[in-house]
Design a protein around this motif. Structure first.
Motif, PDB file in Angstrom:
ATOM      1  N   ASN A 437       1.333  12.141   5.755  1.00 63.95           N
ATOM      2  CA  ASN A 437       1.646  10.779   5.328  1.00 63.95           C
ATOM      3  C   ASN A 437       0.714  10.321   4.220  1.00 63.95           C
ATOM      4  N   ALA A 438      -0.556  10.768   4.259  1.00 59.82           N
ATOM      5  CA  ALA A 438      -1.480  10.390   3.192  1.00 59.82           C
ATOM      6  C   ALA A 438      -1.023  10.971   1.866  1.00 59.82           C
ATOM      7  N   SER A 439      -0.557  12.236   1.885  1.00 63.85           N
ATOM      8  CA  SER A 439      -0.112  12.836   0.621  1.00 63.85           C
ATOM      9  C   SER A 439       1.121  12.133   0.072  1.00 63.85           C
ATOM     10  N   VAL A 440       2.018  11.684   0.968  1.00 62.09           N
ATOM     11  CA  VAL A 440       3.190  10.922   0.495  1.00 62.09           C
ATOM     12  C   VAL A 440       2.740   9.594  -0.095  1.00 62.09           C
ATOM     13  N   ALA A 441       1.786   8.934   0.586  1.00 60.58           N
ATOM     14  CA  ALA A 441       1.305   7.641   0.088  1.00 60.58           C
ATOM     15  C   ALA A 441       0.652   7.781  -1.274  1.00 60.58           C
ATOM     16  N   VAL A 442      -0.128   8.865  -1.444  1.00 59.56           N
ATOM     17  CA  VAL A 442      -0.788   9.077  -2.737  1.00 59.56           C
ATOM     18  C   VAL A 442       0.240   9.265  -3.833  1.00 59.56           C
ATOM     19  N   SER A 443       1.301  10.001  -3.534  1.00 58.00           N
ATOM     20  CA  SER A 443       2.312  10.264  -4.556  1.00 58.00           C
ATOM     21  C   SER A 443       3.134   9.022  -4.877  1.00 58.00           C
ATOM     22  N   CYS A 444       3.194   8.064  -3.926  1.00 56.09           N
ATOM     23  CA  CYS A 444       4.000   6.859  -4.147  1.00 56.09           C
ATOM     24  C   CYS A 444       3.213   5.725  -4.818  1.00 56.09           C
ATOM     25  N   LEU A 445       1.919   5.790  -4.716  1.00 57.95           N
ATOM     26  CA  LEU A 445       1.121   4.698  -5.270  1.00 57.95           C
ATOM     27  C   LEU A 445       0.920   4.897  -6.764  1.00 57.95           C
ATOM     28  N   ALA A 446       0.902   3.746  -7.433  1.00 59.98           N
ATOM     29  CA  ALA A 446       0.653   3.774  -8.875  1.00 59.98           C
ATOM     30  C   ALA A 446      -0.786   4.176  -9.124  1.00 59.98           C
ATOM     31  N   PRO A 447      -1.061   4.776 -10.271  1.00 58.82           N
ATOM     32  CA  PRO A 447      -2.421   5.257 -10.541  1.00 58.82           C
ATOM     33  C   PRO A 447      -3.478   4.182 -10.418  1.00 58.82           C
ATOM     34  N   GLY A 448      -3.199   3.017 -10.718  1.00 59.55           N
ATOM     35  CA  GLY A 448      -4.211   1.965 -10.653  1.00 59.55           C
ATOM     36  C   GLY A 448      -4.173   1.148  -9.397  1.00 59.55           C
ATOM     37  N   SER A 449      -3.423   1.613  -8.397  1.00 62.96           N
ATOM     38  CA  SER A 449      -3.279   0.819  -7.172  1.00 62.96           C
ATOM     39  C   SER A 449      -4.612   0.752  -6.433  1.00 62.96           C
ATOM     40  N   PRO A 450      -4.956  -0.441  -5.934  1.00 65.19           N
ATOM     41  CA  PRO A 450      -6.219  -0.568  -5.168  1.00 65.19           C
ATOM     42  C   PRO A 450      -6.177   0.206  -3.853  1.00 65.19           C
ATOM     43  N   LEU A 451      -4.940   0.538  -3.406  1.00 69.73           N
ATOM     44  CA  LEU A 451      -4.840   1.285  -2.139  1.00 69.73           C
ATOM     45  C   LEU A 451      -5.069   2.787  -2.320  1.00 69.73           C
ATOM     46  N   LEU A 452      -5.000   3.242  -3.564  1.00 70.40           N
ATOM     47  CA  LEU A 452      -5.097   4.682  -3.810  1.00 70.40           C
ATOM     48  C   LEU A 452      -6.431   5.245  -3.312  1.00 70.40           C
ATOM     49  N   GLU A 453      -7.532   4.515  -3.547  1.00 70.63           N
ATOM     50  CA  GLU A 453      -8.848   4.997  -3.120  1.00 70.63           C
ATOM     51  C   GLU A 453      -8.944   5.069  -1.600  1.00 70.63           C
ATOM     52  N   CYS A 454      -8.351   4.050  -0.913  1.00 70.88           N
ATOM     53  CA  CYS A 454      -8.384   4.056   0.558  1.00 70.88           C
ATOM     54  C   CYS A 454      -7.604   5.236   1.112  1.00 70.88           C
ATOM     55  N   VAL A 455      -6.400   5.465   0.521  1.00 67.57           N
ATOM     56  CA  VAL A 455      -5.587   6.584   1.018  1.00 67.57           C
ATOM     57  C   VAL A 455      -6.275   7.912   0.719  1.00 67.57           C
ATOM     58  N   SER A 456      -6.939   7.993  -0.413  1.00 69.32           N
ATOM     59  CA  SER A 456      -7.660   9.232  -0.747  1.00 69.32           C
ATOM     60  C   SER A 456      -8.784   9.496   0.245  1.00 69.32           C
ATOM     61  N   ARG A 457      -9.458   8.432   0.661  1.00 64.44           N
ATOM     62  CA  ARG A 457     -10.515   8.613   1.667  1.00 64.44           C
ATOM     63  C   ARG A 457      -9.937   9.108   2.998  1.00 64.44           C
ATOM     64  N   ILE A 458      -8.758   8.539   3.319  1.00 58.46           N
ATOM     65  CA  ILE A 458      -8.097   9.010   4.540  1.00 58.46           C
ATOM     66  C   ILE A 458      -7.789  10.504   4.422  1.00 58.46           C
ATOM     67  N   GLU A 459      -7.280  10.896   3.245  1.00 52.34           N
ATOM     68  CA  GLU A 459      -6.945  12.299   3.038  1.00 52.34           C
ATOM     69  C   GLU A 459      -8.204  13.175   3.095  1.00 52.34           C
ATOM     70  N   THR A 460      -9.341  12.714   2.528  1.00 50.97           N
ATOM     71  CA  THR A 460     -10.593  13.481   2.560  1.00 50.97           C
ATOM     72  C   THR A 460     -11.105  13.627   3.990  1.00 50.97           C
ATOM     73  N   ALA A 461     -11.035  12.536   4.764  1.00 52.30           N
ATOM     74  CA  ALA A 461     -11.458  12.604   6.161  1.00 52.30           C
ATOM     75  C   ALA A 461     -10.593  13.582   6.941  1.00 52.30           C
ATOM     76  N   GLY A 462      -9.281  13.559   6.638  1.00 56.36           N
ATOM     77  CA  GLY A 462      -8.387  14.495   7.310  1.00 56.36           C
ATOM     78  C   GLY A 462      -8.729  15.937   6.982  1.00 56.36           C
ATOM     79  N   LEU A 463      -9.079  16.195   5.695  1.00 54.38           N
ATOM     80  CA  LEU A 463      -9.438  17.562   5.300  1.00 54.38           C
ATOM     81  C   LEU A 463     -10.719  18.016   6.008  1.00 54.38           C
ATOM     82  N   ARG A 464     -11.692  17.084   6.154  1.00 48.32           N
ATOM     83  CA  ARG A 464     -12.923  17.467   6.876  1.00 48.32           C
ATOM     84  C   ARG A 464     -12.628  17.716   8.353  1.00 48.32           C
ATOM     85  N   ALA A 465     -11.738  16.904   8.893  1.00 51.36           N
ATOM     86  CA  ALA A 465     -11.339  17.154  10.282  1.00 51.36           C
ATOM     87  C   ALA A 465     -10.648  18.512  10.409  1.00 51.36           C
TER      88      ALA A 465
END
Length: 793
Positions: A437-465
Motif C-alpha cells: 500500500n505504501a508503494s501505491v501511495a507513493v506512486s499516486c502522490l504528486a512529487p511535491g505532496s506533503p504526504l510523500l515524505e510520511c509515506v516514504s518513512r512508512i516504506e523505509t520502516a517496512g523495509l527495515r522490518a
C-alpha cells in the motif's frame, strides 16, 4: 673279630692268658667264630664298662664301625634315662649275684636316635675268681616294641572307638564284630561270627574284596575308600583301614579292619568338586576378573586369568605381591581405592570405578565390586570381588550422553527455528500490506505532496522490518538465497578493511588464505554477514587486552566422526569441505555459554544486540554447512564453518532465457490468499497497474472462479499456505482446469526451500513476501528484477 685284632694291652693279656689256660688257639678260634656268626650283638668290655671288642652286628645296630666302638665307655652309648639301671646291672654282675643278668634298655645310636635292646651281661673271672672283663649279648627289641605298641593301640581302639571294628582270620571269616560294626551295618555280632567277610560288600565286588585282603597279606596294611553294603541292601561309602595281625612270634593270624561311614563327605566332596569345576570353568572363561584375598595378612587366594588380559600383568605377580595391583592404578584414583579397602576391612560392600595404566601405557576404566566375608567372630577374614573393564561402556555412555545432549540442543534450536520462521511468515504478510500500500501511495502522490515524505518513512520502516524477518528466516534456515559461485578467500579479503574499522583499536586481523580453494555455492550477502559477525565477535572478546584475530580459509577432509561434533549435524556426508576459521585469544566461553550460544538474542555483552550467532547458524544450515566451536575460559575461541564445495552451476551461471520483456498481460489476474490484508493489497497493486483482478480467499474458491472464468483468467498469484487445500494441491487442480495457465507462487518462505519441496511443479515464477509494486510487476513480466528487499541490499 680276628686273632690279629689289636686290643688294649691289659685286657688283651688277660684274654690271651685265659685262652692258653682254656686250650690255646682252639679256644681263640672258637671265640672268633661266635663273634662272627651269632644273630645278636656281642661286646667285650673291661670290668668298669670300657669296650674292648664288639662284633659287626652290634656295631651296625648302633650305626658305628667296630673300630669306632673300641675304647668307648658304656655311658657314652646308653640313653641318659637308663644310665642308673645299667650301672646297677653292672654292679650286681660284679658282685656275683648271678651268672648272668638281663636288662631291657635304650642305646643311643651314633646319629643320636634311640633303639631298644635286651642286654644279657656275664662276668668273666680268673681262676682265683677275680673278674677281668664282662661279656654282653645284645638283642634288638625295636621292632618288637613297635609291634607291642601297635597291639596295645589296637586293643584300646577295639575297646573305645565308635567306628566299626571288624576282625577276621586269614581266610576272611569274621572273628570279631564290634559295637560300631553292629550300628553301621545293621548286623548283630552273633549273626555274622564265622561268616566270610564278603557279605558286607555289594554284589559283584567279592573278588575285589579278596584281592584287597591278599594285598594286605603282602604289604601289611591297606587304606582306602570303597562302597559297603548294609543289612537292608543299601550301600554307603566307607573309609577303611585294614591291617595284618601277627602273633608274638611274628606270624600272621588274621586281619583287623576299621570302617567309617563317609558317604556324606564323599557326596559333599563330589558336589564341591563339581562346584569347583564349574567355578573354575566360569572364572577362566568370563571376561571379568574374579578375585579372592585375605585382609588380615595380604594374600591373594585366587585371581582369574582375565586379570592378565585387562591389567596386562601376570597372575603370578599378584600371587607374589598381593598389593601390586595398586601400582597399576592411576595416581589420581589411588586414594579412593585405598579408601574402599578400608571400608572392606570394616565389613562394607564397595563399588569403585577407577583407572589403571597398563604396561603399554594405555588406560582402562575398571568397575571393582568387593564383598567382605565375615567370620563367626565378626571379623572380616577375606574379601571376594569382581572387577570388569568398563572402558567401552563408559565411552558408549559418554557418547550416548553427548548425542542426547546434542539431540536436545538440536531439537531446541529446531523448535526456536520453527517459531522464528512462523513469526517471520506471518510478519511478512503484514509487511506485504504495509509495503504494497505504501508503494501505491507513493506512486499516486504528486512529487511535491506533503504526504510523500510520511509515506516514504512508512516504506523505509517496512523495509527495515523486512530485514528483521530476513534474520529470523536466516535463523530458521529458510532465508531466500540468491546463490552464485563464491570465492570465499576473495570475499574475506574484500571484507578485511571494512571489518577492521569496526574492531577495537588494539585488535588486528591476520589472514591465512589458502590458494586454489574451490568455490562454494552461496548467497554473497548472507556469507558476508557470517564473516563480519564472527570476526566482530572475536575482536570484541579481545577488547580488554587486544591481539590478532586469525582468519583462515582452506580445504579439509571431514569424516562422520568429525561432523558429528559440529552444530548442527544434519547427517552431512563425509568428504571435502571448504572451511572458514576465525580464532581469537580472548576470554573464551564455558560450557554453559556454549550451550546457549545459538539461542536467539542471547549475548554475553551488557545488552542484547539481535539474533547474532543464531542467524549465522541459520545461514550456515541454509548453505548445507556446519559450525564447530572450540572454546575454554581464558584460552580463547576457535570457530570453524564448513561449506560444501560447489559441484553445479548456480542460477547466476545459467543462460538467461528470453522473455516477453515489458509485454503487459491481458485478461484477468486471479489473486489467491487466505490473508485478507495480503490478498487485498495484491489486488490493489494489480488494479493500480491496470490489471483486471479476481480475488479468492481459499483454494476451493480459486478453483470455482477459474472454472467459471477459464477463458478470461490469464495468470494466478497463488499463496502457499492456506486452510483447506494448500497451494500445491490448488495448483494441481487449476492446471487440470486450464492446462498451461501461468501460476506464480507467493510465499514468505524462500524460493530455494520451495523448489526443494515442490520440485518441477511448473510454476511460472516466484514472488517473495513482502513485496511492493515493482517486485510484483517484475515477477509477472518475467524479468530478473525479482530480488526481495531482504536479500541484503
Amino acid at each position: 673279630m680276628t686273632a690279629s685284632r689289636s686290643r688294649p694291652p691289659d685286657p688283651d693279656s688277660r684274654c690271651r692268658r685265659s685262652a692258653a689256660e682254656s686250650g690255646g688257639a682252639l679256644a681263640d678260634d672258637l671265640l672268633c667264630a661266635v663273634f662272627a656268626s651269632i644273630d645278636a650283638g656281642l661286646v667285650v668290655a673291661t670290668v668298669d664298662g670300657r669296650i674292648v671288642d664288639a662284633n659287626t652286628r652290634f656295631a651296625r645296630m648302633l650305626g658305628y664301625e667296630v673300630q669306632e666302638l673300641i675304647g668307648l665307655d658304656y655311658v657314652q652309648i646308653t640313653h641318659e634315662e637308663d644310665l642308673e639301671s645299667s650301672s646297677e646291672l653292672l654292679r650286681s654282675a660284679l658282685a656275683g649275684e648271678a651268672d648272668s643278668l638281663r636288662l631291657d634298655k635304650r642305646y643311643r645310636r651314633k646319629d643320636g636316635t634311640t633303639c631298644w635292646a635286651r642286654l644279657t651281661l656275664s662276668i668273666l673271672r680268673d681262676a682265683d675268681g677275680t673278674p677281668y672283663c664282662n661279656l654282653g649279648i645284645i638283642e634288638d627289641l625295636t621292632s618288637e616294641r613297635v609291634v607291642a605298641q601297635k597291639l596295645r593301640f589296637q586293643g584300646q581302639l577295639l575297646d573305645s572307638v565308635s567306628e566299626s571294628v571288624v576282625a577276621t582270620d586269614l581266610e576272611g571269616r569274621v572273628t570279631y564284630w564290634g559295637r560300631g560294626a553292629e550300628a553301621l551295618y545293621g548286623f548283630a555280632a552273633n549273626e555274622v561270627m564265622g561268616k566270610p567277610i564278603t557279605f558286607i560288600v555289594p554284589p559283584g565286588a567279592e573278588e575285589e574284596e579278596l584281592e584287597r585282603m591278599a594285598e594286605v597279606h603282602r604289604t601289611g596294611s591297606w587304606t582306602g575308600q570303597y562302597r559297603q553294603r548294609r543289612r537292608d541292601g543299601s550301600t554307603f561309602w566307607a573309609d577303611t583301614f585294614i591291617s595284618l595281625v601277627r602273633d608274638e612270634n611274628g606270624q600272621p593270624f588274621g586281619y583287623i579292619g576299621i570302617d567309617r561311614d563317609i558317604t556324606q563327605r564323599v557326596l559333599t566332596e563330589a558336589a564341591l568338586r563339581r562346584s569347583e569345576d564349574k567355578f573354575r570353568l566360569l572364572a577362566e572363561n568370563i571376561r571379568e576378573v574374579f578375585w579372592m584375598s585375605n585382609l588380615d595378612e595380604p594374600v591373594t587366594i585366587f585371581v582369574s586369568p582375565a586379570y592378565e588380559d585387562i591389567w596386562g600383568r601376570s597372575c603370578e605377580s599378584l600371587y607374589e605381591n598381593p598389593r601390586s595391583f595398586l601400582d597399576a592404578i592411576h595416581p589420581d584414583d589411588r586414594p579412593a581405592v585405598e579408601g574402599a579397602l578400608e571400608k572392606q576391612l570394616a565389613g562394607q560392600d564397595t563399588v569403585e570405578e577407577y583407572r589403571i595404566i597398563r604396561p603399554d601405557g594405555s588406560v582402562r576404566w575398571i568397575r571393582d565390586r568387593g564383598f567382605p566375608v565375615i567370620g563367626d567372630d565378626g571379623v572380616v577374614t577375606r574379601v571376594v570381588g569382581v572387577a570388569e573393564d568398563v572402558t567401552e561402556q563408559r565411552a558408549a555412555a559418554e557418547e550416548q550422553r553427548r548425542l542426547r545432549t546434542r539431540m536436545e540442543h538440536t531439537q531446541r534450536l529446531e523448535s526456536l527455528g520453527v517459531l522464528a520462521g512462523g513469526i517471520a511468515h506471518d510478519f511478512n504478510n503484514l509487511l506485504t500490506g504495509i509495503l504494497g500500500n505504501a508503494s501505491v501511495a507513493v506512486s499516486c502522490l504528486a512529487p511535491g505532496s506533503p504526504l510523500l515524505e510520511c509515506v516514504s518513512r512508512i516504506e523505509t520502516a517496512g523495509l527495515r522490518a523486512a530485514e528483521l524477518t530476513n534474520l529470523m528466516l536466516a535463523y530458521s534456515g529458510r532465508a531466500p538465497l540468491q546463490t552464485a559461485n563464491v570465492d570465499l578467500p576473495r570475499l574475506v579479503e574484500e571484507l578485511g578493511s571494512l571489518v577492521h574499522a569496526a574492531l577495537p583499536g588494539s585488535t588486528t586481523i591476520r589472514t591465512e588464505l589458502a590458494r586454489e580453494v574451490p568455490p562454494i555455492n552461496g548467497d554473497v550477502a548472507q556469507l558476508r554477514q557470517v564473516v563480519m559477525n564472527l570476526i566482530t565477535n572475536a575482536g570484541e572478546s579481545m577488547s580488554e587486552f587486544g591481539g590478532a584475530v586469525v582468519v583462515r580459509v582452506d580445504v579439509m577432509s571431514a569424516d562422520r566422526e568429525y561432523l558429528a561434533t559440529t552444530y548442527v549435524d544434519d547427517s552431512l556426508p563425509a568428504g571435502e569441505y571448504v572451511f572458514l576459521e576465525i580464532s581469537d585469544r580472548g576470554c573464551g566461553m564455558d560450557s554453559e555459554t556454549l550451550w546457549r550460544i545459538f539461542d536467539p538474542f542471547f549475548t554475553t555483552k551488557f545488552a542484547g544486540r539481535g539474533l547474532g550467532l543464531a542467524a549465522v547458524l541459520g545461514i550456515v544450515r541454509g548453505h548445507q554447512g556446519a559450525i564447530r566451536i572450540d572454546s575454554r575460559p581464558g584460552a580463547g575461541t576457535t570457530v570453524r564453518v564448513l561449506f560444501p564445495p560447489s559441484t553445479a552451476p548456480t542460477r547466476g551461471d545459467e543462460d538467461v532465457t528470453e522473455t516477453d520483456g515489458d509485454r503487459s498481460r491481458e485478461g484477468q489476474i486471479l489473486v489467491v490468499d487466505d490473508d485478507a490484508l495480503v490478498r487485498e493489497t495484491g489486488a490493489s497493486l494489480l488494479r493500480h497497474a491496470g490489471y483486471d483482478v479476481l480475488e479468492a480467499a481459499s483454494g476451493e474458491e480459486a478453483v470455482r472462479l477459474l472454472d467459471g472464468n477459464r477463458e478470461r483468467v490469464s495468470a494466478v498469484l497463488l499463496d502457499l499456505t492456506m486452510p483447506g487445500i494448500d497451494g500445491q494441491e490448488t495448483h494441481r487442480r487449476l492446471q487440470e482446469i486450464a492446462p498451461g495457465l501461468d501460476v506464480f507462487l507467493c510465499s514468505g518462505f524462500s524460493e530455494v526451500e520451495l523448489a526443494e519441496r515442490f520440485g518441477q511443479e511448473g510454476f511460472a515464477g516466484f514472488l517473495q513476501k513482502p513485496y511492493d509494486l515493482r517486485h510484483l510487476l517484475d515477477t509477472l513480466r518475467g524479468t530478473s528484477g525479482r530480488e526481495s528487499p531482504r536479500a541484503g541490499r
